[in-house]
Design an enzyme around this catalytic site. Structure first.
Site, PDB file in Angstrom:
ATOM      1  N   HIS A   1      -4.447   1.157   7.263  1.00 43.90           N
ATOM      2  CA  HIS A   1      -3.122   1.770   7.375  1.00 43.90           C
ATOM      3  C   HIS A   1      -2.978   2.954   6.424  1.00 43.90           C
ATOM      4  O   HIS A   1      -2.558   4.043   6.823  1.00 43.90           O
ATOM      5  CB  HIS A   1      -2.066   0.695   7.079  1.00 43.90           C
ATOM      6  CG  HIS A   1      -0.654   1.174   7.081  1.00 43.90           C
ATOM      7  ND1 HIS A   1       0.249   0.786   8.034  1.00 43.90           N
ATOM      8  CD2 HIS A   1       0.021   1.994   6.236  1.00 43.90           C
ATOM      9  CE1 HIS A   1       1.420   1.356   7.782  1.00 43.90           C
ATOM     10  NE2 HIS A   1       1.310   2.095   6.691  1.00 43.90           N
ATOM     11  N   GLU A   2      -3.348   2.750   5.157  1.00 45.98           N
ATOM     12  CA  GLU A   2      -3.173   3.811   4.153  1.00 45.98           C
ATOM     13  C   GLU A   2      -4.134   4.974   4.375  1.00 45.98           C
ATOM     14  O   GLU A   2      -3.758   6.134   4.213  1.00 45.98           O
ATOM     15  CB  GLU A   2      -3.317   3.250   2.738  1.00 45.98           C
ATOM     16  CG  GLU A   2      -2.320   2.168   2.387  1.00 45.98           C
ATOM     17  CD  GLU A   2      -0.869   2.505   2.672  1.00 45.98           C
ATOM     18  OE1 GLU A   2      -0.484   3.696   2.618  1.00 45.98           O
ATOM     19  OE2 GLU A   2      -0.097   1.571   2.961  1.00 45.98           O
TER      20      GLU A   2
ATOM     21  N   HIS B   1      -2.873   7.302   6.918  1.00 48.11           N
ATOM     22  CA  HIS B   1      -1.870   8.248   6.393  1.00 48.11           C
ATOM     23  C   HIS B   1      -2.539   9.547   5.947  1.00 48.11           C
ATOM     24  O   HIS B   1      -1.950  10.623   6.067  1.00 48.11           O
ATOM     25  CB  HIS B   1      -1.128   7.654   5.190  1.00 48.11           C
ATOM     26  CG  HIS B   1       0.070   6.848   5.538  1.00 48.11           C
ATOM     27  ND1 HIS B   1       1.177   7.374   6.186  1.00 48.11           N
ATOM     28  CD2 HIS B   1       0.359   5.544   5.317  1.00 48.11           C
ATOM     29  CE1 HIS B   1       2.081   6.423   6.337  1.00 48.11           C
ATOM     30  NE2 HIS B   1       1.617   5.300   5.825  1.00 48.11           N
TER      31      HIS B   1
ATOM     32  N   CYS C   1       5.907  -0.081   7.446  1.00 48.00           N
ATOM     33  CA  CYS C   1       5.534   1.026   6.573  1.00 48.00           C
ATOM     34  C   CYS C   1       6.724   1.407   5.711  1.00 48.00           C
ATOM     35  O   CYS C   1       7.858   1.443   6.192  1.00 48.00           O
ATOM     36  CB  CYS C   1       5.090   2.205   7.430  1.00 48.00           C
ATOM     37  SG  CYS C   1       4.577   3.664   6.511  1.00 48.00           S
ATOM     38  N   LEU C   2       6.463   1.720   4.454  1.00 53.49           N
ATOM     39  CA  LEU C   2       7.527   2.144   3.553  1.00 53.49           C
ATOM     40  C   LEU C   2       8.168   3.456   4.017  1.00 53.49           C
ATOM     41  O   LEU C   2       9.313   3.744   3.672  1.00 53.49           O
ATOM     42  CB  LEU C   2       6.995   2.292   2.126  1.00 53.49           C
ATOM     43  CG  LEU C   2       6.499   0.995   1.476  1.00 53.49           C
ATOM     44  CD1 LEU C   2       5.885   1.284   0.120  1.00 53.49           C
ATOM     45  CD2 LEU C   2       7.610  -0.030   1.371  1.00 53.49           C
TER      46      LEU C   2
ATOM     47  N   GLN D   1       2.780  10.036   1.327  1.00 53.05           N
ATOM     48  CA  GLN D   1       4.077   9.367   1.392  1.00 53.05           C
ATOM     49  C   GLN D   1       4.981   9.737   0.226  1.00 53.05           C
ATOM     50  O   GLN D   1       6.183   9.524   0.292  1.00 53.05           O
ATOM     51  CB  GLN D   1       3.897   7.848   1.445  1.00 53.05           C
ATOM     52  CG  GLN D   1       3.307   7.356   2.747  1.00 53.05           C
ATOM     53  CD  GLN D   1       3.155   5.863   2.730  1.00 53.05           C
ATOM     54  OE1 GLN D   1       2.152   5.342   2.267  1.00 53.05           O
ATOM     55  NE2 GLN D   1       4.171   5.169   3.229  1.00 53.05           N
TER      56      GLN D   1
ATOM     57  N   GLY E   1       0.831  -1.186   0.000  1.00 50.72           N
ATOM     58  CA  GLY E   1       0.000   0.000   0.000  1.00 50.72           C
ATOM     59  C   GLY E   1       0.866   1.236   0.000  1.00 50.72           C
ATOM     60  O   GLY E   1       2.028   1.199   0.423  1.00 50.72           O
TER      61      GLY E   1
END
Length: 173
Positions: free
Chosen positions: A137-138, A141, A95-96, A51, A46
């Site tokens: 999660h996304e 953000h 997380c990225l 991000q 994701g």
């Protein structure tokens, strides 16, 4: 399509609330395409627009719950909102934007999301397991929240290895 730089924890952009998408145009299409390519290149499941430095309500999620023989595919969510959740799952989450760090996070086992597609058409999509986790999660953000904000604790490398070793199916003898 192009790879975009993924912002890392500490960048103020990741703490800001994102604005709704109002123009469903080529710029949005390029953003979504770039996000999908960037997520795939980073081996993620994701990615949210903040991000990659864009404060708009757009995310991409990899649907991994597919029939055997089918390929996972990308779900694009513009102006998403979670409209229903059920159950609970807990486990490691990363997380990225926070590379190499995993926390123990509780999320719903099921989530239904109402969103718009890249052309502005409304739709709803359901996710289970990892997909439900990625939706939550996304979308978090987009509110300026990292998984660290809801994590019960940060996992050591040993705890992470032990967790994944327990998840592997036993080999047939």
């Amino acid at each position: 399509m192009a790879l975009r730089n993924i912002l890392k924890q500490g960048d103020e952009t990741l703490t800001k609330h994102c604005r709704p998408v109002t123009d469903f145009n080529d710029r949005l299409h390029t953003l979504l395409d770039d996000m999908a390519e960037t997520m795939a290149d980073a081996d993620g499941v994701g990615l949210a627009a903040p991000q990659v430095g864009v404060l708009r309500r757009a995310v991409v999620v990899l649907e991994t719950n597919v029939e055997e023989g089918e390929e996972p595919y990308i779900i694009e969510l513009v102006n998403p909102e979670i409209v229903e959740t059920e159950g609970e799952q807990e486990g490691p989450e990363g997380c990225l934007s926070v590379p190499g760090v995993y926390g123990w996070v509780k999320r719903p086992e099921y989530a239904r999301v109402r969103a718009q597609d890249r052309d502005g058409e409304f739709f709803e999509v359901e996710g289970y397991g990892l997909t439900a986790r990625a939706f939550c999660h996304e979308i978090a953000h987009l509110e300026g929240q990292l998984f660290l904000d809801v994590s019960e604790r940060i996992l050591s490398e040993e705890e992470l290895e032990e967790y994944y070793a327990e998840q592997e199916p036993e080999e047939a003898e």
